[in-house]
Scaffold this active site. Structure first.
Site, PDB file in Angstrom:
ATOM      1  N   GLY A  15      -2.495  -2.603   3.038  1.00 57.14           N
ATOM      2  CA  GLY A  15      -1.118  -2.260   3.212  1.00 57.14           C
ATOM      3  C   GLY A  15      -0.851  -1.339   4.454  1.00 57.14           C
ATOM      4  N   THR A 139      -4.358   5.201   3.643  1.00 56.36           N
ATOM      5  CA  THR A 139      -3.707   4.476   2.533  1.00 56.36           C
ATOM      6  C   THR A 139      -2.764   5.292   2.216  1.00 56.36           C
ATOM      7  OG1 THR A 139      -3.663   3.795   0.217  1.00 56.36           O
ATOM      8  CG2 THR A 139      -5.542   5.497   0.960  1.00 56.36           C
ATOM      9  N   ASP A 141      -1.810   5.655  -0.788  1.00 57.85           N
ATOM     10  CA  ASP A 141      -1.885   5.997  -2.256  1.00 57.85           C
ATOM     11  C   ASP A 141      -2.800   7.298  -2.170  1.00 57.85           C
ATOM     12  OD1 ASP A 141      -1.032   3.545  -2.559  1.00 57.85           O
ATOM     13  OD2 ASP A 141      -2.654   2.392  -3.484  1.00 57.85           O
ATOM     14  N   GLY A 187       1.697   3.271  -5.395  1.00 53.69           N
ATOM     15  CA  GLY A 187       0.662   4.099  -5.861  1.00 53.69           C
ATOM     16  C   GLY A 187       0.210   3.543  -6.750  1.00 53.69           C
ATOM     17  N   ARG A 188      -0.818   2.562  -6.665  1.00 49.17           N
ATOM     18  CA  ARG A 188      -1.340   1.610  -7.689  1.00 49.17           C
ATOM     19  C   ARG A 188      -2.037   2.343  -8.801  1.00 49.17           C
ATOM     20  NH1 ARG A 188      -4.857  -1.124  -4.503  1.00 49.17           N
ATOM     21  NH2 ARG A 188      -3.229  -2.675  -3.591  1.00 49.17           N
ATOM     22  N   GLN A 298       9.138   2.923   1.862  1.00 51.78           N
ATOM     23  CA  GLN A 298       8.506   4.043   1.966  1.00 51.78           C
ATOM     24  C   GLN A 298       7.278   4.062   2.844  1.00 51.78           C
ATOM     25  OE1 GLN A 298       6.716   4.634  -2.408  1.00 51.78           O
ATOM     26  NE2 GLN A 298       7.584   2.377  -2.249  1.00 51.78           N
ATOM     27  N   ARG A 299       6.472   2.935   2.986  1.00 47.51           N
ATOM     28  CA  ARG A 299       5.617   3.039   3.645  1.00 47.51           C
ATOM     29  C   ARG A 299       5.802   2.555   5.290  1.00 47.51           C
ATOM     30  NH1 ARG A 299       1.992  -1.804   0.846  1.00 47.51           N
ATOM     31  NH2 ARG A 299       3.041  -3.710   2.036  1.00 47.51           N
TER      32      ARG A 299
HETATM   33  O1  F6P Z   1      -1.986  -0.291   0.089  1.00 44.65           O
HETATM   34  C1  F6P Z   1      -1.488   0.288  -1.034  1.00 44.65           C
HETATM   35  C2  F6P Z   1      -0.096  -0.139  -1.499  1.00 44.65           C
HETATM   36  O2  F6P Z   1       0.853   0.220  -0.934  1.00 44.65           O
HETATM   37  C3  F6P Z   1       0.056   0.057  -2.954  1.00 44.65           C
HETATM   38  O3  F6P Z   1       0.661   1.419  -3.223  1.00 44.65           O
HETATM   39  C4  F6P Z   1       0.824  -0.919  -3.521  1.00 44.65           C
HETATM   40  O4  F6P Z   1       0.840  -1.186  -4.910  1.00 44.65           O
HETATM   41  C5  F6P Z   1       0.292  -1.920  -2.934  1.00 44.65           C
HETATM   42  O5  F6P Z   1      -0.004  -1.609  -1.574  1.00 44.65           O
HETATM   43  C6  F6P Z   1       1.185  -3.147  -2.418  1.00 44.65           C
HETATM   44  O6  F6P Z   1       0.952  -4.100  -1.867  1.00 44.65           O
HETATM   45  P1  F6P Z   1       1.600  -5.348  -1.275  1.00 44.65           P
HETATM   46  O7  F6P Z   1       2.324  -4.915  -0.092  1.00 44.65           O
HETATM   47  O8  F6P Z   1       0.343  -6.250  -0.726  1.00 44.65           O
HETATM   48  O9  F6P Z   1       2.304  -5.960  -2.336  1.00 44.65           O
END
Ligand code: F6P
Length: 419
Positions: A15, A139, A141, A187-188, A298-299
């Site tokens: 991600g 990350t 996370d 944040g898995r 958020q990211r």
């Molecule tokens: O890279 C980690 C993350 O941002 C986690 O926090 C989140 O669960 C996951 O990626 C979501 O991934 P995607 O965008 O592939 O659904």
């Protein structure tokens, strides 16, 4: 040690974060300083680009665009969540590296990506192909082992703590003892991101929002949380809740996950906020619940990125190149915090195998006894990571991001069937 002359390859994986491109900028800027580096290539979409020989020439990009990567969100090279499955995949990676004389490989990613880098590095060793592999941590996370923290984390919590403060202004205006606002954050498997929302509280104002932080480390106790909400509504007239997408019930099952998993077997999360809203609406009649899910915002929130975070992401990229040129391989760059009161950070190195597939949980001793707020130890850890703002250039009222030319490198091999 004899100088290793050859080409650099950089890839991004997993991600994106607000600052993952700053690491690319750091790698390219540093690689240009070393005569042993002949060409600087970027793999499009991580290992997928390697298997398919989809490379771009990063050295031909303008310096202005490389600098602009420092404030550009997303992953400028493209990313992937692709697991190399069979031995043949790894052999193909090395075949491509040999064809393009790749001698320095930098993989920017999280724990799954560092595992991939480790395996590539080990196979090169077995085949006697001289290759320096250095992982660059990334990350939101913040769950990579060994490193004090991960590039990407400071920015996501700066954005979320800001969002909590902003939305609390709105909710405070609207609340009449009957308004609950839930913000569901990523944040898995660890609560680092949700915990970071605690930074929104002013010092010595424990009743400031967020009123409740629901972490994966503390199993969800419905009756207790409903009571916490009732009490907060009475006292504050509104209740601001931050919930981690990885929230688990007392049996250890995700409160909300769908059946889908990614290539690495991670459950597709999302929906903890809605699940909580349903519980509140059923049990607290007359209470209005709003759920906000920042999701990708958020990211990708470059406008709220932390300068400390962006600078460290860049530094990690530079350090990776220096380490590789110095002869290091099969390692990941780590961030080391100094001991002094004043925050300092320098880089270190750790074996990729120590990072691969590992998870660093939020220390439970940093969670208050109430299970829904963070203590001073966490604040002391997290506060330095959000300091400073990244100067994003604006044009016509909107941010301007890097646009790479992406000049393709000629393919030298026949195609590969990615099954
Ligand atoms: O890279 C980690 C993350 O941002 C986690 O926090 C989140 O669960 C996951 O990626 C979501 O991934 P995607 O965008 O592939 O659904």
């Amino acid at each position: 040690m004899a100088e290793l002359v050859g080409n650099v390859l950089v890839g991004q994986s997993g991600g994106p974060t607000s600052v993952i491109n700053a690491s690319v900028a750091g790698i390219v800027a540093e690689a240009l300083n070393h005569e042993c580096v002949e060409e600087i290539y970027g793999a499009l979409n991580g290992v997928l680009g390697i298997l398919n020989e989809d490379f771009i020439d990063l050295a031909s990009e303008s310096q202005q665009q490389i600098r602009a990567l420092k404030h550009t969100p997303g992953a400028a090279l493209g990313t992937c969540r692709f697991k190399l499955k069979k031995q043949q995949d790894y052999e193909r990676v090395l075949e491509v590296f040999k064809a393009h004389n790749i001698r320095y490989f930098f993989y920017i990613g999280g724990n799954d990506s560092q595992d991939t880098a480790d395996k590539i590095s080990k196979l090169a060793g077995e085949q006697g192909y001289e290759l320096r592999v250095i992982g660059v941590p990334k990350t939101i996370d913040n769950d990579l082992p060994v490193t004090d923290h991960c590039p990407g984390y400071g920015s996501v919590i700066k954005y979320l703590a800001t969002t909590v403060r902003e939305t609390a202004c709105d909710s405070e205006a609207m609340g009449q003892g009957d308004l609950v606002t839930i913000i569901e954050v990523m944040g898995r498997s660890a609560g680092w991101i949700a915990a970071g929302a605690a930074l929104a509280k002013r010092r010595d104002h424990p009743h400031d929002p967020p009123h409740l932080i629901l972490l994966p480390e503390v199993s969800f106790n419905q009756e207790k949380i409903l009571e916490d909400i009732r009490r907060t509504l009475k006292r504050e007239k509104f209740c601001s809740i931050v919930v981690a997408e990885g929230l688990v019930d007392p049996d250890g099952n995700y409160v909300a996950a769908n059946a889908q998993t990614d290539a690495f077997g991670h459950a597709q999360l999302g929906g903890a906020g809605d699940a909580l809203a349903e519980i509140i609406e059923t049990n607290l009649p007359g209470v209005k619940v709003r759920v906000a899910k920042p999701g990708l915002m958020q990211r990708a929130a470059a406008h709220a990125a932390s300068k400390t975070d962006a600078d460290e992401a860049y530094l990690a990229g530079q350090a990776a190149v220096r380490a590789a040129v110095d002869g290091q391989t099969d390692k990941m760059i780590t961030l080391l915090r100094g001991d002094a009161d004043q925050y300092t950070c320098e880089t270190g190195l750790a074996p990729l195998a120590d990072i691969a597939n590992g998870i660093k949980k939020l220390p439970t001793e940093w969670i208050n006894e109430d299970g829904v707020s963070m203590n001073f130890q966490f604040i002391r850890y997290a506060q330095p990571l959000i300091q400073g703002e990244v100067a994003v250039p604006y044009e016509n009222g909107l941010p301007v991001f890097a646009r790479l030319d992406k000049v393709r490198v000629d393919k030298l091999l026949s195609g590969y069937d990615i099954a």
